[in-house]
Design a protein around this motif. Structure first.
Motif, mmCIF file in Angstrom:
data_model
loop_
_atom_site.group_PDB
_atom_site.id
_atom_site.type_symbol
_atom_site.label_atom_id
_atom_site.label_comp_id
_atom_site.label_asym_id
_atom_site.label_seq_id
_atom_site.Cartn_x
_atom_site.Cartn_y
_atom_site.Cartn_z
ATOM 1 N N ALA A 73 0.829 -1.206 0.000
ATOM 2 C CA ALA A 73 0.000 0.000 0.000
ATOM 3 C C ALA A 73 0.866 1.260 0.000
ATOM 4 N N GLU A 74 0.327 2.324 -0.571
ATOM 5 C CA GLU A 74 1.057 3.595 -0.660
ATOM 6 C C GLU A 74 1.257 4.227 0.704
ATOM 7 N N VAL A 75 0.254 4.123 1.576
ATOM 8 C CA VAL A 75 0.322 4.731 2.906
ATOM 9 C C VAL A 75 -0.110 3.707 3.949
ATOM 10 N N LEU A 76 0.719 3.545 4.973
ATOM 11 C CA LEU A 76 0.385 2.677 6.098
ATOM 12 C C LEU A 76 0.552 3.449 7.391
ATOM 13 N N SER A 77 -0.431 3.376 8.242
ATOM 14 C CA SER A 77 -0.311 3.967 9.565
ATOM 15 C C SER A 77 0.534 3.039 10.433
ATOM 16 N N PRO A 78 1.035 3.516 11.583
ATOM 17 C CA PRO A 78 1.783 2.621 12.487
ATOM 18 C C PRO A 78 1.004 1.364 12.859
ATOM 19 N N VAL A 79 -0.329 1.497 13.020
ATOM 20 C CA VAL A 79 -1.155 0.339 13.363
ATOM 21 C C VAL A 79 -1.126 -0.684 12.233
ATOM 22 N N LEU A 80 -1.291 -0.221 10.996
ATOM 23 C CA LEU A 80 -1.284 -1.128 9.856
ATOM 24 C C LEU A 80 0.113 -1.715 9.618
ATOM 25 N N GLU A 81 1.154 -0.906 9.821
ATOM 26 C CA GLU A 81 2.522 -1.423 9.729
ATOM 27 C C GLU A 81 2.724 -2.578 10.686
ATOM 28 N N ARG A 82 2.230 -2.393 11.894
ATOM 29 C CA ARG A 82 2.375 -3.440 12.918
ATOM 30 C C ARG A 82 1.662 -4.719 12.491
ATOM 31 N N LEU A 83 0.472 -4.595 11.907
ATOM 32 C CA LEU A 83 -0.260 -5.766 11.422
ATOM 33 C C LEU A 83 0.508 -6.476 10.306
ATOM 34 N N VAL A 84 1.109 -5.700 9.424
ATOM 35 C CA VAL A 84 1.901 -6.293 8.344
ATOM 36 C C VAL A 84 3.093 -7.049 8.914
ATOM 37 N N VAL A 85 3.855 -6.404 9.776
ATOM 38 C CA VAL A 85 5.065 -7.006 10.336
ATOM 39 C C VAL A 85 4.734 -8.266 11.139
ATOM 40 N N ASP A 86 3.637 -8.232 11.886
ATOM 41 C CA ASP A 86 3.278 -9.371 12.736
ATOM 42 C C ASP A 86 2.734 -10.559 11.955
ATOM 43 N N ASN A 87 2.261 -10.328 10.725
ATOM 44 C CA ASN A 87 1.565 -11.397 10.003
ATOM 45 C C ASN A 87 2.184 -11.803 8.673
ATOM 46 N N LEU A 96 10.338 -4.856 4.516
ATOM 47 C CA LEU A 96 11.218 -3.868 5.149
ATOM 48 C C LEU A 96 12.085 -3.156 4.112
ATOM 49 N N GLN A 97 12.416 -3.856 3.050
ATOM 50 C CA GLN A 97 13.271 -3.277 2.014
ATOM 51 C C GLN A 97 12.511 -2.380 1.052
ATOM 52 N N SER A 98 11.271 -2.753 0.728
ATOM 53 C CA SER A 98 10.545 -2.062 -0.341
ATOM 54 C C SER A 98 9.488 -1.079 0.145
ATOM 55 N N ALA A 99 9.167 -1.091 1.434
ATOM 56 C CA ALA A 99 8.125 -0.199 1.942
ATOM 57 C C ALA A 99 8.472 1.253 1.643
ATOM 58 N N ALA A 100 7.475 2.016 1.178
ATOM 59 C CA ALA A 100 7.715 3.427 0.831
ATOM 60 C C ALA A 100 8.228 4.199 2.036
ATOM 61 N N THR A 101 7.668 3.940 3.194
ATOM 62 C CA THR A 101 8.137 4.553 4.435
ATOM 63 C C THR A 101 8.112 3.487 5.525
ATOM 64 N N ILE A 121 18.406 -5.514 7.000
ATOM 65 C CA ILE A 121 17.602 -4.914 5.929
ATOM 66 C C ILE A 121 17.200 -3.497 6.316
ATOM 67 N N VAL A 122 16.791 -3.306 7.565
ATOM 68 C CA VAL A 122 16.445 -1.958 8.042
ATOM 69 C C VAL A 122 17.639 -1.022 7.862
ATOM 70 N N ALA A 123 18.849 -1.534 8.123
ATOM 71 C CA ALA A 123 20.064 -0.716 8.045
ATOM 72 C C ALA A 123 20.385 -0.255 6.630
ATOM 73 N N THR A 124 19.748 -0.844 5.625
ATOM 74 C CA THR A 124 20.001 -0.425 4.241
ATOM 75 C C THR A 124 19.105 0.732 3.804
ATOM 76 N N ARG A 125 18.104 1.080 4.610
ATOM 77 C CA ARG A 125 17.131 2.089 4.191
ATOM 78 C C ARG A 125 17.737 3.492 4.234
ATOM 79 N N ALA A 126 17.220 4.346 3.372
ATOM 80 C CA ALA A 126 17.750 5.712 3.277
ATOM 81 C C ALA A 126 17.002 6.693 4.177
ATOM 82 N N ASP A 127 15.932 6.238 4.853
ATOM 83 C CA ASP A 127 15.092 7.159 5.632
ATOM 84 C C ASP A 127 15.205 6.926 7.129
ATOM 85 N N LEU A 128 16.384 6.506 7.599
ATOM 86 C CA LEU A 128 16.547 6.173 9.008
ATOM 87 C C LEU A 128 16.767 7.428 9.847
ATOM 88 N N SER A 129 16.072 7.502 10.974
ATOM 89 C CA SER A 129 16.248 8.624 11.903
ATOM 90 C C SER A 129 17.450 8.354 12.801
#
Length: 379
Positions: A73-87, A96-101, A121-129
């Motif tokens: 999906a183009e936009v995921l809220s933290p709640v939806l992100e959590r559902l994706v990661v958990d399932n 983790l590699q391809s997610a827009a954010t 994989i997280v460490a390869t992302r360009a949007d890390l805080s």
């Protein structure tokens, strides 16, 4: 909602349809949300409530399939992100590699799991805080540090620079990645010198050009030796011309204080890079140094260019800095001192731009003469 029946109808279907109906609804709802593009806040809120009901009651295969669809999906809220990661199951790394954010909350949860492949994989992302980066750098994992070293979106400064430099000493793949970066001081890779490629070894030497260095502990050893540079070059040239490299190893061990294993690496380094360090640390000039390198190296068709490159280095790299590099091989210096202003290069030369050649007529004549000697010997 989202082109389907009213939200209340979904609730009724969930409650009365059983697992099979729930599986179908979950996949259909995730597909509809993904196709929707950017949802409105009310749509997002309704879908969060719906997905939170559907995922726990669906079968494992349906949860994984629905999460994989939702992850696109183009936009995921933290709640939806959590559902994706958990399932999402085995497709987690792809998400983790391809997610827009990726929210900090999700990234931090992944890191807290001690799932090294996912954290890498997280460490390869360009949007890390900075918050996420700090946690990643705390992980004791080669995979994670290799990803961080190759991630050009991360600026190697401060604590991050120190951590990457230390990691390069222990992992040649980290060192190789850092050597390819324009924003990393290649001088900090001195301890990994013998793990690097031929070109990267020269890159490390070039990083010491036109800069001061702290006093090297090995300088005292060099000062106490009575070997004159002329005698040294004469002895080395004879040994190399007769291919007596074991004797070169013993000689280097006697005069440098380096261990015999390291001296053996230097004696058998046909690129000439490590031998250049020794010669320049002893104060050899380009003319005398090239006499040794012409016999010690094997460059074939690139011989003249390689000699010209070394001639340039003889002119731009000070003996003290090569003594410092030798001390780095022995682990006697803190290379991070080179970040101090007084030890920065005099001119910040781009690593993409080679140093200007040393137009010294004597050196040019030496190169031509030595090249002729090499050709005659080859013949």
């Amino acid at each position: 909602m989202l082109g389907f029946q009213p939200y209340e109808t979904f609730q009724l279907l969930i409650e009365t349809g059983g697992v099979d109906r729930t599986n179908t609804l979950l996949i259909a709802a995730c597909d509809a949300y993904t196709r929707r593009g950017k949802p409105t806040p009310p749509e997002m809120e309704q879908f969060e409530a719906l997905a939170s009901r559907l995922f726990p009651t669906a079968a494992p295969n349906a949860r994984a399939k629905g999460a994989a669809i939702l992850g696109r999906a183009e936009v995921l809220s933290p709640v939806l992100e959590r559902l994706v990661v958990d399932n999402i199951g085995d497709d987690l790394n792809s998400f983790l590699q391809s997610a827009a954010t990726l929210s900090d909350q999700t990234a931090l949860e992944i890191i807290a799991r001690d799932d090294v492949p996912a954290a890498a994989i997280v460490a390869t992302r360009a949007d890390l805080s900075n918050v996420v980066l700090a946690k990643l750098f705390q992980l004791n994992s080669r995979k994670v540090y290799r990803a961080l070293a190759a991630n050009t979106a991360i600026q190697p400064r401060g604590a991050y620079l120190s951590a990457l430099a230390r990691s390069a000493q222990m992992d040649h793949m980290v060192a190789e990645s850092l050597a390819q970066r324009d924003d990393f001081d290649a001088a900090l890779l001195a301890p990994a010198f013998f793990d690097l490629s031929d070109n990267d070894r020269v890159k490390v030497i070039r990083a010491f050009a036109d800069r001061d260095t702290p006093v090297a502990p090995i300088s005292k050893t060099l000062e106490q030796l009575t070997v004159a540079s002329a005698d040294l070059t004469k002895a080395l040239m004879k040994l190399f011309s007769e291919n007596r490299r074991p004797e070169v190893t013993r000689l280097l061990s006697q005069i440098t204080g380096l261990d015999e294993v390291r001296c053996g690496q230097i004696a058998h380094d046909v690129t000439g890079a490590s031998l250049f360090v020794i010669l320049r640390a002893f104060g050899c000039s380009a003319y005398d140094g090239l006499k040794v390198l012409i016999h010690a190296t094997s460059h074939d068709s690139d011989r003249s260019q390689a000699l010209a490159d070394f001639a340039t280095l003889f002119g731009n790299v000070a003996p003290q800095s090569m003594a410092y590099l030798m001390s780095a091989w022995r682990g006697e210096v803190n290379l991070l001192e080179l970040n101090k202003p007084e030890y920065k290069p005099f001119t910040e030369t781009s690593r993409r731009t080679p140093l200007a050649p040393a137009h010294n007529p004597v050196v040019d004549q030496a190169i031509e003469a030595l090249a002729r000697i090499g050709l005659r010997r080859a013949g």
